[in-house]
Design a protein around this motif. Structure first.
Motif, PDB file in Angstrom:
ATOM      1  N   CYS A  15     -11.022  10.088  15.138  1.00 42.87           N
ATOM      2  CA  CYS A  15     -10.912  11.126  16.170  1.00 42.87           C
ATOM      3  C   CYS A  15      -9.943  10.681  17.269  1.00 42.87           C
ATOM      4  CB  CYS A  15     -12.284  11.417  16.768  1.00 42.87           C
ATOM      5  SG  CYS A  15     -12.234  12.561  18.162  1.00 42.87           S
ATOM      6  N   PRO A  16      -8.953  11.511  17.634  1.00 42.61           N
ATOM      7  CA  PRO A  16      -7.983  11.126  18.670  1.00 42.61           C
ATOM      8  C   PRO A  16      -8.593  10.928  20.049  1.00 42.61           C
ATOM      9  CG  PRO A  16      -7.189  12.996  17.367  1.00 42.61           C
ATOM     10  CD  PRO A  16      -8.623  12.792  17.002  1.00 42.61           C
ATOM     11  N   GLY A  70      -7.386  22.596  22.530  1.00 43.43           N
ATOM     12  CA  GLY A  70      -6.064  22.326  23.064  1.00 43.43           C
ATOM     13  C   GLY A  70      -4.956  22.310  22.019  1.00 43.43           C
ATOM     14  N   THR A  71      -3.752  22.090  22.487  1.00 49.26           N
ATOM     15  CA  THR A  71      -2.561  22.082  21.623  1.00 49.26           C
ATOM     16  C   THR A  71      -2.660  21.026  20.532  1.00 49.26           C
ATOM     17  OG1 THR A  71      -1.221  22.800  23.499  1.00 49.26           O
ATOM     18  CG2 THR A  71      -0.055  21.881  21.600  1.00 49.26           C
ATOM     19  N   ASP A  72      -3.174  19.859  20.850  1.00 50.45           N
ATOM     20  CA  ASP A  72      -3.244  18.767  19.875  1.00 50.45           C
ATOM     21  C   ASP A  72      -4.408  18.910  18.897  1.00 50.45           C
ATOM     22  OD1 ASP A  72      -1.064  17.623  21.100  1.00 50.45           O
ATOM     23  OD2 ASP A  72      -2.265  16.325  22.399  1.00 50.45           O
ATOM     24  N   GLY A  73      -5.227  19.928  19.081  1.00 50.11           N
ATOM     25  CA  GLY A  73      -6.398  20.089  18.225  1.00 50.11           C
ATOM     26  C   GLY A  73      -6.185  20.921  16.982  1.00 50.11           C
ATOM     27  N   GLN A  74      -4.936  21.301  16.695  1.00 49.02           N
ATOM     28  CA  GLN A  74      -4.677  22.137  15.534  1.00 49.02           C
ATOM     29  C   GLN A  74      -5.171  21.529  14.220  1.00 49.02           C
ATOM     30  OE1 GLN A  74      -3.823  25.228  15.174  1.00 49.02           O
ATOM     31  NE2 GLN A  74      -3.845  25.073  12.944  1.00 49.02           N
ATOM     32  N   PRO A  75      -4.957  20.236  13.963  1.00 49.42           N
ATOM     33  CA  PRO A  75      -5.486  19.664  12.708  1.00 49.42           C
ATOM     34  C   PRO A  75      -6.997  19.825  12.576  1.00 49.42           C
ATOM     35  CG  PRO A  75      -3.878  18.180  13.684  1.00 49.42           C
ATOM     36  CD  PRO A  75      -4.163  19.239  14.713  1.00 49.42           C
ATOM     37  N   CYS A  76      -7.725  19.708  13.690  1.00 50.45           N
ATOM     38  CA  CYS A  76      -9.176  19.877  13.661  1.00 50.45           C
ATOM     39  C   CYS A  76      -9.536  21.349  13.419  1.00 50.45           C
ATOM     40  CB  CYS A  76      -9.798  19.405  14.965  1.00 50.45           C
ATOM     41  SG  CYS A  76      -9.382  17.704  15.412  1.00 50.45           S
ATOM     42  N   HIS A 107     -10.433  18.977  23.241  1.00 51.09           N
ATOM     43  CA  HIS A 107      -9.391  18.614  22.282  1.00 51.09           C
ATOM     44  C   HIS A 107      -9.217  19.688  21.210  1.00 51.09           C
ATOM     45  CE1 HIS A 107      -6.887  16.211  19.640  1.00 51.09           C
ATOM     46  NE2 HIS A 107      -7.723  16.478  18.653  1.00 51.09           N
TER      47      HIS A 107
END
Length: 226
Positions: A165-166, A186-192, A183
């Protein structure tokens, strides 16, 4: 001739659900009420392994208003409720209030223990399983004895489920709910959002039962309120 429990299992299988063990209430133990209001004597857990119920749920959803809140819970209640009616049981759900001790019931019924993510670790399904409800009976049933299995997390040295998890949502201190939620949204949460929890997917056990990406995305959207 089928036993009662075999007949219940067959009825649930029509919608991709399975019996997840059960137990009898012991003398002197607090028990929830059954259909008549009398304390129940037996509990059968109902759930899934892998994503077997998904196509059944999707067919049901095609004919439902898209505005339904928590559609999977609604579908589960309908399916399990129909089986309960056929077999003279009371159906209950993990999201019913006041909450019933479903995780304790599950550990008792199947002899499982929690993983570092809080999800119960199953010796065959890994983390890719769920409990959708329970059937409560006022009569004592011949519930099979629990077959104790090794807890796979005890032998897992690397613990990849705590390293993927980042935002380090899971740790020895518990689940950082707000950090995870921020997360995922947010923008960086697309993979999740598109493929599910990275920590859960990092677990090496039960991968043959891993939920498809669309199923994981559905659950992640429900978690994040998207």
């Amino acid at each position: 001739m089928r036993s009662l429990i075999e007949s219940i299992a067959a009825a649930l299988a029509r919608d991709g659900l399975i019996l997840r063990g059960g137990f009898n209430i012991t003398d002197g133990e607090a028990a929830p009420p059954g259909l008549s209001g009398a304390p129940v004597k037996s509990v059968l857990l109902v759930g899934q392994a892998g994503a077997e119920p998904w196509p059944h749920f999707l067919r049901w959803r095609e004919n439902q208003p898209q505005t339904i809140v928590n559609p999977l819970d609604t579908w589960s209640r309908e399916v399990i409720g129909a089986v309960a009616k056929d077999f003279g049981a009371r159906a209950v759900s993990p999201s019913d209030k006041p909450y019933l001790p479903f995780q304790q019931w599950a550990m008792r019924a199947e002899g499982l223990r929690p993983s570092p993510l809080g999800i119960l670790m199953h010796p065959q399904y890994g983390l890719w399983h769920a409990y959708r409800g329970a059937l409560l009976f006022e009569d004592e049933l011949p519930v099979p004895a629990v077959q104790t299995a090794p807890h796979l997390c005890d032998a897992c040295v690397e613990k990849p489920c705590l390293k993927s998890c980042p935002v380090n949502a899971y740790s020895g201190e518990g689940f950082a709910y707000q950090s995870c939620l921020a997360h995922v949204r947010g923008t960086d949460g697309q993979p999740c959002r598109s493929g599910g929890c990275l920590d859960r997917n990092a677990c090496p056990h039960g991968t043959a039962y891993r939920y498809p990406a669309e199923v994981q995305a559905f659950h992640m959207a429900a978690f994040a309120g998207l």
